[in-house]
Design a protein around this motif. Sequence first.
Motif, PDB file in Angstrom:
ATOM      1  N   ASN A  47      46.739  22.349  83.821  1.00 40.23           N
ATOM      2  CA  ASN A  47      45.749  23.416  83.943  1.00 40.23           C
ATOM      3  C   ASN A  47      45.102  23.347  85.339  1.00 40.23           C
ATOM      4  OD1 ASN A  47      43.679  21.451  83.886  1.00 40.23           O
ATOM      5  ND2 ASN A  47      43.680  21.454  81.653  1.00 40.23           N
ATOM      6  N   VAL A  90      47.384   9.040  70.257  1.00 44.04           N
ATOM      7  CA  VAL A  90      45.964   8.912  70.629  1.00 44.04           C
ATOM      8  C   VAL A  90      45.313   7.962  69.629  1.00 44.04           C
ATOM      9  CG1 VAL A  90      43.764  10.137  70.835  1.00 44.04           C
ATOM     10  CG2 VAL A  90      45.881  11.230  71.634  1.00 44.04           C
ATOM     11  N   ALA A 140      38.137  17.158  69.895  1.00 43.91           N
ATOM     12  CA  ALA A 140      39.052  18.230  69.482  1.00 43.91           C
ATOM     13  C   ALA A 140      40.116  17.733  68.506  1.00 43.91           C
ATOM     14  CB  ALA A 140      39.729  18.832  70.709  1.00 43.91           C
ATOM     15  N   ALA A 141      40.222  16.400  68.343  1.00 39.96           N
ATOM     16  CA  ALA A 141      41.306  15.842  67.515  1.00 39.96           C
ATOM     17  C   ALA A 141      41.187  16.306  66.067  1.00 39.96           C
ATOM     18  CB  ALA A 141      41.262  14.314  67.579  1.00 39.96           C
ATOM     19  N   LEU A 164      40.627  29.109  82.397  1.00 39.36           N
ATOM     20  CA  LEU A 164      41.637  29.127  81.337  1.00 39.36           C
ATOM     21  C   LEU A 164      41.402  30.337  80.442  1.00 39.36           C
ATOM     22  CD1 LEU A 164      43.780  27.841  79.416  1.00 39.36           C
ATOM     23  CD2 LEU A 164      41.946  26.448  78.464  1.00 39.36           C
ATOM     24  N   PHE A 183      39.366  27.660  64.777  1.00 43.94           N
ATOM     25  CA  PHE A 183      38.761  27.712  66.125  1.00 43.94           C
ATOM     26  C   PHE A 183      37.246  27.538  66.082  1.00 43.94           C
ATOM     27  CE2 PHE A 183      36.328  29.983  69.246  1.00 43.94           C
ATOM     28  CZ  PHE A 183      36.720  29.321  70.393  1.00 43.94           C
TER      29      PHE A 183
END
Length: 390
Positions: free
Chosen positions: A196, A279, A300-301, A332, A345
């Motif tokens: 990104n 992770v 965010a996991a 982004l 989301f």
Amino acid sequence: MAYGLGAEHARASSDDEIPFYGRHQAGIATPAQACLNFAAFDFTATGSGDLRDLLRVWSAAAALLTAGKQLSPTLRDRSSLGTDTGEAAGLNPAALTITIGLGPTLFELDGNDRLGLRSRKPQALTRLPTLPGDEIDPWRSGGDLCVQACSNDPQVAFHAVHNLGLMAHGVAVVRWSQLGFGRTASTSRAQATTRNLMGFKDGTNNIRSEDEEAMRGHVWAGADDGPPWMVNGTYMVARRIRMLLDVWDSTPVSEQERTMGRQKDTGAPLGGRRESDRVDLSARAAGEPAIPMDAHIRLAASSENGGERILRRGYSFADGVDRDTGQIDAGLFFICFQRAPQRQFVAIQRRLAPNDALSRHISHVGSAVFACPPGARRGGYVGDRLFATG
Ligand code: HEM
């Protein structure tokens, strides 16, 4: 036709034609192409018949365009604007996909059942709430309809949206649009992870479209998710996220890595060695969590979010200089697909926004949600089941 989970769309080299017809719309499970041309529309007509006609003509046009063909004059009759505008003549489709979405305001606007479709509105299709830290510009947000055109050739993607926009003459007008480049998420195992605009590999732990179980579990709407006309469809969330690059660029790399939770050069999770390493949120280094408690990938996991995942399929954008601040307007254009935006989301972003170290370096300035109906059968059109009686 092979009906795997988007299997008909799962392969794309730069010159390929991606079939328009299939169980799912293309441009979702399709390996992300190099660039994006996205437009959101306001529907200005007052009858559901006009909407039906528009979806029919858009679908017929999309089938031709994705096959690299010129539009036939008859397709343009509804607007009497003549023939194909011509800028893609001689170009191959470069893996063009056209994905059509329906916004919540198409079904109900300010309490009005404007097209008589309110009873068919999916529960999952509600306007996104204002989320912590949001700095949303209404003129880069919302929309009754959207067209996502992705291709490996920006001219081909432009041509698609340009011509679909002309066809909508008299019934829909472009409300806002966004160009994107440098796909920011690998969506297929066949793709290497790209970076990104903050310089980090993005998409490492994304859902891969070949992972049928994950696609079924998190992306494709099933019979229990809402109205029958959305089965095999999905819900798109689009967020224009500006990166505050001046501060980011002067942040030491070690701090950037702690913000993301991954190494900048290799993409490995902190505490690991390779990008593909699992992770490990419990790993410790020098008595501290190796992945900081406020790192983006920790918050965010899926393990921290009730097991919820999303298919990320965003693009970078760079839109010149912000006249007020003198800073570059880049970031982004985050697009994700899921079965239930509120549960997926919205829930993840509610957790990220106030806690994520990355929040200090970004600003969410545009926001929209769309229902992407299932793919069209040959002879049908995207959204046709919405109008089916019984
Ligand atoms: C400009 C904004 C953002 C940037 C630069 C960014 C960047 C990244 C990077 C570099 C990764 C690690 C590599 C990977 O697994 O893909 C990542 C992971 C992830 N991001 Fe973001 N992200 C942004 C916004 C968001 C937003 C708004 C969401 C959702 C609300 C999100 C959800 C995720 C998820 C689910 C993961 C995977 C976490 C895991 O399971 O390891 N990101 N992001």
